[in-house]
Design a protein around this motif. Structure first.
Motif, PDB file in Angstrom:
ATOM      1  N   GLN A   1      -7.768 -16.492 -34.898  1.00  0.00           N
ATOM      2  CA  GLN A   1      -9.177 -16.496 -34.492  1.00  0.00           C
ATOM      3  C   GLN A   1      -9.509 -15.201 -33.768  1.00  0.00           C
ATOM      4  N   ASP A   2     -10.690 -14.684 -34.081  1.00  0.00           N
ATOM      5  CA  ASP A   2     -11.025 -13.334 -33.626  1.00  0.00           C
ATOM      6  C   ASP A   2     -11.880 -13.293 -32.360  1.00  0.00           C
ATOM      7  N   CYS A   3     -11.675 -12.238 -31.601  1.00  0.00           N
ATOM      8  CA  CYS A   3     -12.619 -11.837 -30.564  1.00  0.00           C
ATOM      9  C   CYS A   3     -13.647 -10.931 -31.257  1.00  0.00           C
ATOM     10  N   PRO A   4     -14.820 -10.725 -30.652  1.00  0.00           N
ATOM     11  CA  PRO A   4     -15.777  -9.802 -31.262  1.00  0.00           C
ATOM     12  C   PRO A   4     -15.152  -8.405 -31.396  1.00  0.00           C
ATOM     13  N   PRO A   5     -15.470  -7.683 -32.488  1.00  0.00           N
ATOM     14  CA  PRO A   5     -14.939  -6.322 -32.628  1.00  0.00           C
ATOM     15  C   PRO A   5     -15.485  -5.402 -31.540  1.00  0.00           C
ATOM     16  N   VAL A   6     -14.673  -4.413 -31.198  1.00  0.00           N
ATOM     17  CA  VAL A   6     -15.002  -3.495 -30.103  1.00  0.00           C
ATOM     18  C   VAL A   6     -14.758  -2.076 -30.589  1.00  0.00           C
ATOM     19  N   GLN A   7     -15.532  -1.121 -30.097  1.00  0.00           N
ATOM     20  CA  GLN A   7     -15.193   0.284 -30.360  1.00  0.00           C
ATOM     21  C   GLN A   7     -14.798   0.972 -29.059  1.00  0.00           C
ATOM     22  N   ASP A   8     -13.638   1.623 -29.120  1.00  0.00           N
ATOM     23  CA  ASP A   8     -13.070   2.354 -27.979  1.00  0.00           C
ATOM     24  C   ASP A   8     -13.429   3.836 -28.128  1.00  0.00           C
ATOM     25  N   HIS A   9     -13.281   4.604 -27.077  1.00  0.00           N
ATOM     26  CA  HIS A   9     -13.531   6.058 -27.110  1.00  0.00           C
ATOM     27  C   HIS A   9     -12.316   6.751 -26.542  1.00  0.00           C
ATOM     28  N   LYS A  10     -11.524   7.370 -27.431  1.00  0.00           N
ATOM     29  CA  LYS A  10     -10.225   7.919 -26.997  1.00  0.00           C
ATOM     30  C   LYS A  10     -10.337   9.290 -26.339  1.00  0.00           C
ATOM     31  N   ARG A  11     -11.338  10.073 -26.735  1.00  0.00           N
ATOM     32  CA  ARG A  11     -11.400  11.446 -26.218  1.00  0.00           C
ATOM     33  C   ARG A  11     -11.828  11.455 -24.756  1.00  0.00           C
ATOM     34  N   ALA A  12     -11.301  12.420 -24.021  1.00  0.00           N
ATOM     35  CA  ALA A  12     -11.530  12.454 -22.573  1.00  0.00           C
ATOM     36  C   ALA A  12     -12.977  12.791 -22.201  1.00  0.00           C
ATOM     37  N   PHE A  13     -13.626  13.630 -23.014  1.00  0.00           N
ATOM     38  CA  PHE A  13     -14.924  14.170 -22.565  1.00  0.00           C
ATOM     39  C   PHE A  13     -16.096  13.723 -23.443  1.00  0.00           C
ATOM     40  N   GLU A  14     -17.279  13.882 -22.898  1.00  0.00           N
ATOM     41  CA  GLU A  14     -18.492  13.476 -23.609  1.00  0.00           C
ATOM     42  C   GLU A  14     -18.615  14.192 -24.953  1.00  0.00           C
ATOM     43  N   GLY A  15     -19.241  13.509 -25.919  1.00  0.00           N
ATOM     44  CA  GLY A  15     -19.394  14.078 -27.250  1.00  0.00           C
ATOM     45  C   GLY A  15     -18.089  14.037 -28.037  1.00  0.00           C
ATOM     46  N   ASP A  16     -17.163  13.164 -27.622  1.00  0.00           N
ATOM     47  CA  ASP A  16     -15.839  13.048 -28.272  1.00  0.00           C
ATOM     48  C   ASP A  16     -15.092  14.378 -28.295  1.00  0.00           C
ATOM     49  N   GLU A  17     -15.131  15.067 -27.177  1.00  0.00           N
ATOM     50  CA  GLU A  17     -14.399  16.337 -27.038  1.00  0.00           C
ATOM     51  C   GLU A  17     -13.170  16.095 -26.158  1.00  0.00           C
ATOM     52  N   GLY A  18     -12.249  17.076 -26.233  1.00  0.00           N
ATOM     53  CA  GLY A  18     -11.104  17.055 -25.311  1.00  0.00           C
ATOM     54  C   GLY A  18      -9.937  16.248 -25.831  1.00  0.00           C
ATOM     55  N   PRO A  19      -8.899  16.157 -25.010  1.00  0.00           N
ATOM     56  CA  PRO A  19      -7.663  15.497 -25.446  1.00  0.00           C
ATOM     57  C   PRO A  19      -7.820  13.982 -25.604  1.00  0.00           C
ATOM     58  N   ASN A  20      -6.915  13.395 -26.357  1.00  0.00           N
ATOM     59  CA  ASN A  20      -6.881  11.937 -26.479  1.00  0.00           C
ATOM     60  C   ASN A  20      -6.387  11.315 -25.181  1.00  0.00           C
ATOM     61  N   THR A  21      -6.899  10.133 -24.904  1.00  0.00           N
ATOM     62  CA  THR A  21      -6.507   9.401 -23.698  1.00  0.00           C
ATOM     63  C   THR A  21      -6.153   7.976 -24.123  1.00  0.00           C
ATOM     64  N   GLY A  22      -5.821   7.159 -23.153  1.00  0.00           N
ATOM     65  CA  GLY A  22      -5.597   5.740 -23.441  1.00  0.00           C
ATOM     66  C   GLY A  22      -6.875   5.046 -23.890  1.00  0.00           C
ATOM     67  N   GLY A  23      -8.027   5.654 -23.612  1.00  0.00           N
ATOM     68  CA  GLY A  23      -9.330   5.034 -23.913  1.00  0.00           C
ATOM     69  C   GLY A  23     -10.226   5.145 -22.698  1.00  0.00           C
ATOM     70  N   MET A  24     -11.354   5.836 -22.842  1.00  0.00           N
ATOM     71  CA  MET A  24     -12.233   6.119 -21.698  1.00  0.00           C
ATOM     72  C   MET A  24     -13.294   5.044 -21.490  1.00  0.00           C
ATOM     73  N   GLY A  25     -13.456   4.188 -22.496  1.00  0.00           N
ATOM     74  CA  GLY A  25     -14.469   3.153 -22.381  1.00  0.00           C
ATOM     75  C   GLY A  25     -14.743   2.578 -23.754  1.00  0.00           C
ATOM     76  N   SER A  26     -15.533   1.524 -23.794  1.00  0.00           N
ATOM     77  CA  SER A  26     -15.698   0.788 -25.051  1.00  0.00           C
ATOM     78  C   SER A  26     -16.951  -0.076 -24.978  1.00  0.00           C
ATOM     79  N   TYR A  27     -17.403  -0.524 -26.150  1.00  0.00           N
ATOM     80  CA  TYR A  27     -18.574  -1.408 -26.167  1.00  0.00           C
ATOM     81  C   TYR A  27     -18.432  -2.452 -27.252  1.00  0.00           C
ATOM     82  N   SER A  28     -19.193  -3.535 -27.099  1.00  0.00           N
ATOM     83  CA  SER A  28     -19.302  -4.545 -28.148  1.00  0.00           C
ATOM     84  C   SER A  28     -20.745  -5.028 -28.155  1.00  0.00           C
ATOM     85  N   CYS A  29     -21.155  -5.622 -29.252  1.00  0.00           N
ATOM     86  CA  CYS A  29     -22.580  -5.965 -29.427  1.00  0.00           C
ATOM     87  C   CYS A  29     -22.810  -7.476 -29.390  1.00  0.00           C
ATOM     88  N   GLU A  30     -24.062  -7.830 -29.095  1.00  0.00           N
ATOM     89  CA  GLU A  30     -24.400  -9.248 -28.916  1.00  0.00           C
ATOM     90  C   GLU A  30     -24.253 -10.048 -30.216  1.00  0.00           C
TER      91      GLU A  30
END
Ligand code: AMP
Ligand code: GLY
Length: 439
Positions: free
Chosen positions: A210-239
């Motif tokens: 059984q699934d949780c709602p899908p989520v999108q993570d943001h691996k790049r360190a800086f805004e605009g998906d720039e910079g090195p990869n990280t563990g994940g800077m933040g994420s979102y899911s929709c209603e």
């Protein structure tokens, strides 16, 4: 009801919250490698010790006598801690070491899909020595595909190197493969997939998935998906429990892969996978493909799904253990969520350790990661520090709350303001449209 939880991150903190808010009123016992102020506050008793040491975990477990245990991170699983707990008669929501190979061995994962005819693999080959690598790299390039080099083992999220990002060409890749083969038994080299990534975290008792709602993570360190990869800077899911660039059919395709993988694991090993099956997927112009599996919740993705879980998490854990997950329908609120991490300045390459943080008042929820508490303030330890989560009927509102929350964390930290904003989401939608049009 007594529950033992193992882990030290903000992801562990949100799992702890899901446990203690259960109507079963469980007592939480926790074990962590480093003090986590969030988990500690929610626990009746905690123990700071090496959590990948099965003997240390067993000693604590045998004293606190939990009804069941949950292992949050992958390391203790790879070190056999779930096997040790099960052997001592303590049911565990986490797969055995053998099943944990799905994450710890990239070749095991690719071969499992191939052998069982499960769709989703990119083109790939596994090498145990340098011989043949150059030909394969050139073959991929001749077919106008990029490549990705993956060490066949756990590397703390730092082992995968992608053409164009970390590798300039064949020479770089050959050098890196040599380095990898000096440390690991094999290396997987696969086609570089183009598209938008999403995380599908499923819960399974080894049969029902059984699934949780899908989520999108943001691996790049800086805004605009720039910079090195990280563990994940933040994420979102929709209603609506989809993502703006994916349709219901994409979510169903990913679900089908997770379900078939659970079945394939049972067939292959004779053992049921009990726990979280987190597929890292990518929507491409050829449909949904699998990037990799993790045998745990995502960090930050756990923070998008557990706070909106309507089902009682402790009941869900019990059904996983008893093989009755098919009898419980996993339910989530129709709310949007945005998570933004405050990380130390200099993160990920040269993070400031020992910076003092103050957390003000806001509408966001906070989950504590790599920080130690000192007189009501928090001291950074170097990794992702504190996560701010906004939950609201719409993504725009959830983003506002998460931003307000992360802004209220004062000290030598930074965060990505763009996560969850319409501008960034429009870029993702456009990216997918472009790929599908060229297909
Ligand atoms: P991992 O360490 O396996 O989580 O991989 C790290 C990141 O590498 C993933 O999140 C992707 O962004 C990227 N990656 C891994 N495999 C592929 C692939 N076959 N094609 C494109 N990107 C990939
Ligand atoms: N968010 C990526 C991970 O948990 O591996």
């Amino acid at each position: 009801m007594r529950v033992l939880l193992i882990g030290k991150s903000a992801r562990t903190d949100v799992i702890a919250e899901a446990i203690v808010r259960s109507r079963r009123k469980p007592l939480l016992f926790s074990m962590m490698d480093a003090e986590n102020p969030g988990v500690m506050r929610r626990s009746k008793e905690f123990c700071v010790a090496k959590t990948d040491d099965a003997e240390a975990v067993l000693a604590f477990a045998e004293r606190v006598e939990p009804d069941f245990s949950i292992i949050d991170p992958e390391d203790p699983i790879a070190h056999g801690v779930s096997d040790a707990l099960e052997k001592a008669g303590i049911p565990c929501v986490a797969p055995s070491k053998k099943l944990g190979q799905l994450e710890s061995s990239k070749s095991f994962c690719r071969e499992l899909l191939r052998k069982h005819g499960i769709e989703g693999n990119p083109e790939y080959r596994i090498f145990r020595s340098g011989s043949g690598i150059e030909n394969w790299l050139r073959e991929l390039l001749d077919a106008e595909k990029g490549f990705v080099v993956k060490p066949d083992g756990l590397t703390g999220g730092k082992g995968v190197k992608v053409l164009g990002d970390h590798l300039r060409g064949v020479e770089d890749a050959l050098d890196y493969c040599e380095e990898v083969l000096a440390k690991h038994a094999s290396v997987v080299i696969e086609e570089k997939l183009e598209g938008e990534e999403f995380s599908l975290q499923s819960l399974t008792d080894g049969v029902a998935v059984q699934d949780c709602p899908p989520v999108q993570d943001h691996k790049r360190a800086f805004e605009g998906d720039e910079g090195p990869n990280t563990g994940g800077m933040g994420s979102y899911s929709c209603e609506n429990h989809l993502l703006p660039f994916m349709g219901r059919e994409d979510a169903e395709a990913a679900h089908a892969i997770n379900e078939k993988v659970a079945a394939a694991l049972l067939k292959e090993t004779g053992a049921k996978y009990r726990g979280v099956l987190y597929g890292g997927f990518i929507c491409t112009r050829q449909g949904v493909k699998l990037i990799e599996y993790n045998v745990r919740f995502g960090d930050p993705e756990a923070m998008n799904v557990l706070p909106i879980m309507k089902s009682d998490f402790v009941d869900v854990c019990e059904s996983i253990i008893n093989g009755k997950l098919d009898e419980t329908k996993l339910r989530f609120e129709n709310a949007a969520t945005v998570c933004k991490y405050a990380v130390p300045e200099g993160y990920p390459s040269n993070p400031i350790r020992g910076a003092l943080l103050e957390v003000g008042r806001s509408r966001a929820r906070y989950y504590y990661g790599a920080v130690r508490e000192e007189n009501g303030k928090y001291v950074t330890l170097g990794s992702r520090a504190i996560a701010s989560v906004g939950i609201a009927p719409s993504l725009a509102e959830a983003e506002k709350i998460a931003e307000e929350g992360v802004g209220a964390i004062k000290g030598a930290v930074f965060h990505r303001r763009d996560i969850g904003t319409q501008a960034l989401i429009n870029r993702r939608i456009e990216h997918m449209k472009r790929l599908r049009k060229n297909g």
